[in-house]
Design a protein around this motif. Sequence first.
Motif, PDB file in Angstrom:
ATOM      1  N   ASN A 621      -5.239   9.888   9.645  1.00  0.00           N
ATOM      2  CA  ASN A 621      -5.660   9.008   8.545  1.00  0.00           C
ATOM      3  C   ASN A 621      -4.733   7.803   8.423  1.00  0.00           C
ATOM      4  O   ASN A 621      -5.188   6.670   8.189  1.00  0.00           O
ATOM      5  CB  ASN A 621      -5.672   9.796   7.230  1.00  0.00           C
ATOM      6  CG  ASN A 621      -6.794  10.810   7.182  1.00  0.00           C
ATOM      7  OD1 ASN A 621      -7.813  10.660   7.850  1.00  0.00           O
ATOM      8  ND2 ASN A 621      -6.605  11.872   6.415  1.00  0.00           N
ATOM      9  N   ASP A 624      -5.524   5.224  11.116  1.00  0.00           N
ATOM     10  CA  ASP A 624      -6.707   4.418  10.785  1.00  0.00           C
ATOM     11  C   ASP A 624      -6.371   3.335   9.764  1.00  0.00           C
ATOM     12  O   ASP A 624      -6.805   2.177   9.892  1.00  0.00           O
ATOM     13  CB  ASP A 624      -7.819   5.325  10.247  1.00  0.00           C
ATOM     14  CG  ASP A 624      -8.320   6.309  11.301  1.00  0.00           C
ATOM     15  OD1 ASP A 624      -8.108   6.043  12.501  1.00  0.00           O
ATOM     16  OD2 ASP A 624      -8.898   7.336  10.918  1.00  0.00           O
ATOM     17  N   ILE A 625      -5.586   3.710   8.745  1.00  0.00           N
ATOM     18  CA  ILE A 625      -5.232   2.743   7.702  1.00  0.00           C
ATOM     19  C   ILE A 625      -4.356   1.630   8.272  1.00  0.00           C
ATOM     20  O   ILE A 625      -4.580   0.434   8.017  1.00  0.00           O
ATOM     21  CB  ILE A 625      -4.517   3.462   6.543  1.00  0.00           C
ATOM     22  CG1 ILE A 625      -5.494   4.422   5.830  1.00  0.00           C
ATOM     23  CG2 ILE A 625      -3.950   2.455   5.546  1.00  0.00           C
ATOM     24  CD1 ILE A 625      -4.828   5.308   4.797  1.00  0.00           C
ATOM     25  N   LYS A 627      -4.113   0.624  11.370  1.00  0.00           N
ATOM     26  CA  LYS A 627      -4.885  -0.219  12.286  1.00  0.00           C
ATOM     27  C   LYS A 627      -5.712  -1.234  11.503  1.00  0.00           C
ATOM     28  O   LYS A 627      -5.821  -2.408  11.901  1.00  0.00           O
ATOM     29  CB  LYS A 627      -5.777   0.661  13.152  1.00  0.00           C
ATOM     30  CG  LYS A 627      -6.543  -0.103  14.228  1.00  0.00           C
ATOM     31  CD  LYS A 627      -7.341   0.839  15.101  1.00  0.00           C
ATOM     32  CE  LYS A 627      -8.096   0.072  16.183  1.00  0.00           C
ATOM     33  NZ  LYS A 627      -8.903   0.994  17.034  1.00  0.00           N
ATOM     34  N   SER A 628      -6.305  -0.794  10.388  1.00  0.00           N
ATOM     35  CA  SER A 628      -7.087  -1.719   9.567  1.00  0.00           C
ATOM     36  C   SER A 628      -6.206  -2.800   8.945  1.00  0.00           C
ATOM     37  O   SER A 628      -6.653  -3.926   8.727  1.00  0.00           O
ATOM     38  CB  SER A 628      -7.819  -0.944   8.461  1.00  0.00           C
ATOM     39  OG  SER A 628      -8.714   0.004   9.010  1.00  0.00           O
ATOM     40  N   CYS A 629      -4.938  -2.454   8.674  1.00  0.00           N
ATOM     41  CA  CYS A 629      -4.004  -3.428   8.091  1.00  0.00           C
ATOM     42  C   CYS A 629      -3.357  -4.318   9.143  1.00  0.00           C
ATOM     43  O   CYS A 629      -2.529  -5.181   8.800  1.00  0.00           O
ATOM     44  CB  CYS A 629      -2.916  -2.698   7.297  1.00  0.00           C
ATOM     45  SG  CYS A 629      -3.510  -1.893   5.797  1.00  0.00           S
ATOM     46  N   GLY A 630      -3.682  -4.115  10.422  1.00  0.00           N
ATOM     47  CA  GLY A 630      -3.087  -4.922  11.482  1.00  0.00           C
ATOM     48  C   GLY A 630      -1.677  -4.514  11.842  1.00  0.00           C
ATOM     49  O   GLY A 630      -0.938  -5.289  12.463  1.00  0.00           O
ATOM     50  N   HIS A 682      -6.538  -6.716   2.442  1.00  0.00           N
ATOM     51  CA  HIS A 682      -6.313  -5.312   2.807  1.00  0.00           C
ATOM     52  C   HIS A 682      -6.190  -4.428   1.570  1.00  0.00           C
ATOM     53  O   HIS A 682      -5.589  -3.353   1.637  1.00  0.00           O
ATOM     54  CB  HIS A 682      -5.044  -5.185   3.651  1.00  0.00           C
ATOM     55  CG  HIS A 682      -5.068  -6.009   4.907  1.00  0.00           C
ATOM     56  ND1 HIS A 682      -5.910  -5.746   5.956  1.00  0.00           N
ATOM     57  CD2 HIS A 682      -4.350  -7.116   5.264  1.00  0.00           C
ATOM     58  CE1 HIS A 682      -5.714  -6.637   6.917  1.00  0.00           C
ATOM     59  NE2 HIS A 682      -4.788  -7.480   6.522  1.00  0.00           N
ATOM     60  N   SER A 684      -8.405  -2.607  -0.113  1.00  0.00           N
ATOM     61  CA  SER A 684      -9.052  -1.289  -0.014  1.00  0.00           C
ATOM     62  C   SER A 684      -8.265  -0.353   0.900  1.00  0.00           C
ATOM     63  O   SER A 684      -8.141   0.852   0.615  1.00  0.00           O
ATOM     64  CB  SER A 684     -10.480  -1.444   0.503  1.00  0.00           C
ATOM     65  OG  SER A 684     -10.486  -2.045   1.794  1.00  0.00           O
ATOM     66  N   ASP A 685      -7.697  -0.862   2.009  1.00  0.00           N
ATOM     67  CA  ASP A 685      -6.920  -0.024   2.923  1.00  0.00           C
ATOM     68  C   ASP A 685      -5.641   0.471   2.255  1.00  0.00           C
ATOM     69  O   ASP A 685      -5.270   1.647   2.398  1.00  0.00           O
ATOM     70  CB  ASP A 685      -6.568  -0.808   4.191  1.00  0.00           C
ATOM     71  CG  ASP A 685      -7.806  -1.221   4.968  1.00  0.00           C
ATOM     72  OD1 ASP A 685      -8.733  -0.389   5.077  1.00  0.00           O
ATOM     73  OD2 ASP A 685      -7.859  -2.363   5.454  1.00  0.00           O
ATOM     74  N   ARG A 688      -6.489   3.140  -0.122  1.00  0.00           N
ATOM     75  CA  ARG A 688      -6.763   4.380   0.614  1.00  0.00           C
ATOM     76  C   ARG A 688      -5.467   5.133   0.893  1.00  0.00           C
ATOM     77  O   ARG A 688      -5.414   6.368   0.804  1.00  0.00           O
ATOM     78  CB  ARG A 688      -7.452   4.067   1.944  1.00  0.00           C
ATOM     79  CG  ARG A 688      -8.956   3.844   1.850  1.00  0.00           C
ATOM     80  CD  ARG A 688      -9.504   3.440   3.201  1.00  0.00           C
ATOM     81  NE  ARG A 688      -9.189   4.432   4.215  1.00  0.00           N
ATOM     82  CZ  ARG A 688      -9.179   4.199   5.518  1.00  0.00           C
ATOM     83  NH1 ARG A 688      -9.460   2.980   5.967  1.00  0.00           N
ATOM     84  NH2 ARG A 688      -8.902   5.148   6.365  1.00  0.00           N
TER      85      ARG A 688
END
Length: 727
Positions: A621, A624-625, A627-630, A682, A684-685, A688
């Motif tokens: 998890n 994934d977070i 990676k979404s945040c760069g 970012h 929402s990330d 999360r």
Amino acid sequence: MTAVFSDTGSLLVLTFMLLLALIAGHWIHALSYERRSANLPLATKDHSLGLRVAEKRAEVTALEEKRSKLDQEISDRDRLIAETASQKELLDRLRLEYDQLREAKEEIEKTRLEAAEMAAEYAKVSQALEAAREEMAAIERAKTAHELEKLDYQRRIEEYTDKLGELKDEGGQIEAGLVELRSERDWLLGLRNEVTALEAKKAILADELADLEKRLQALDEMQTQHAELTASIRMLSQQISEKEDDRQRLAARADAISTQVAEAERQLSRLADDKQRHDQLRQEVDRMEEELQKGLSHKSRLEAQIAVLEQEASKLTDSVGGTSSSAETSEEIARDLLVVPESLKTPPTTGMAYRTEDEALYNVASYLDKRGLKFSDRILRAFHTSLKINDHAQMTVLAGVSGTGKSQLPRRYAEAMGIHFLQIAVEPRWDSPQDLLGFYNYIEKKYRATDFARALVHMDPYNTSGLSDRAFEDQMLLILLDEMNLARVEYYFSEFLSRLEARPQIKEVGEALKRRDAQLPIDIRATNALKTTLSVFPGHNVLFAGTMNDDESTQSLSDKVLDRSNVMQFSAPVKFEQLKPQDRVDQADKALPFKQWRSWIKPSNSMGDSDRARTEHALQNLADIMKSCGRPFGFRLHEAVMAYVANYPRKNNLVEEISAAISDQIEFRILPKLRGVEVEPHDSDLRRLAELVRQDLGDQAFGDEIEATIDRGTNTGLFSWRGIQRL
């Protein structure tokens, strides 16, 4: 004269006209070029853009191939994990089947007892039925006697009736004998009374007969019940027989499983014996290697002494001949490294402190409390665990505002543990590893050693420099780089971090070839003619920590440092408590053995299946977070987190403590990498991440603080973690 001026003016006018013509021509050419460019096809205009797209596609293809290889490796790892899980599931199934067999055996014994009770009850019912049969026979006999008596009465009544008829017939003939008739009448009246009494008795006998018929019907019902009970007993007997067959089969199965368990235990015993023999052989090899190292060290010392004697002889020869040497020898230059720093003299090296990890942590907590320092048990265990996993995370960084005890914690921890402690104040001018290790001063013709270099030489368990007597090889040293970010860490410590990461694993560190990449060169060159370089190996018995203040005078840490560090953020205190230290507090008087320290360290694969699955789920998890945040992370951080969770001291083996360890790693490894991330795109990330901490790990306070940091970041635009106060 006037003609000359006239010619000159004409020439100027002509030159000016030519310049105007050139400018107009250039402007017209530019307009025509733009018009032609506008009329060119899009493919011609975007030719350079197409080349760039092709290059990007090639890069994407290479990344796809790399990802495919990584997916294959992950698939292989998952297959191995699945095979291991299936083997464990088979063992659990066999154990469960064995427990079921034992329960079935107990059920069979219980059924046997119930059958015995039912047999006893059947005997009682049989006795009652036999008594009922005898009673019924008696009733039958009584019924027969009553019927015979009834028939006799009826016959007599019929006789009396016939006689009465005869008497009535004769009454007309015996008119004359009134006396006889009256006496006959009296006799007939008496007979009639007797008949009335017989009728009453007949009614009584009829009632008795009805009662006997009811009792016979009850006996018939009892006989039916007896038949049903007999059928039930037969059925139970059949079930008991079937259960006995099942018991025999289960007993045979249990015997087979017992045989398998015994065989497994024998194999386990053989493996234990093999391991013991292997350990003995390994100890023998270690002893031989130790003797070899001692021999090599002794040889090096002898060679150094010989070299010194030769140099002294050369000097004496030169002095007799009237010459002098202008440069010192390498041994004289390196002599500064042989000085034992004060940090290695405390605690005393006499005696060793062998104890358990829990006892050591309790001693540290008690020592801090007596010193008037307030650190929570969570912070103490986190710092201790961060030092334990220095194979995976080479630095433990204590960051935060000034005055929160960042420097006190490592120092007092080392004093209570029995670990040597060396504090080095980083200076803003530092820009190379020589600031840590020292350098050769060509003006003074001397090598200027630092306490850092001296400590490494003496702590080197393999005497790589050939200068140490290995008196400290089984002791520990904690080096603290105080205010490490006053200068750029990458300038003076980056190479050192790379060397630390290149250290071989503890089981392979005894091989000199594998230690070579981790050795640090110490430059002690004296002249151009004499070029000598010593090396020192930073062993696993040397731990590294650093402090950094969050203010405008400090430098931020690069990703290279963050990937190899646990960053513990110390927040400002919520409330200020006045703690009174004791007048005298004694620190540990015995050095902690390195062997004892290594016994506390556990491999990552020592975790149970449930703990490993919980940690892997959280890491997936987090990946994934991030990676979404760069800010993605790789295998290095993954292995470091697994090692931290496996080595976190657990008091009662609780699931909550595993969650606390994972929360620590999110704070120490993940949040520092998110510093500077833009909050709005970012949001929402990041939320999360806060929800993962709250829901999956149950750390409500930590999740709320992450949420508060996100909310503060909406004003500044950037995410900036400032720590959480653990009470």
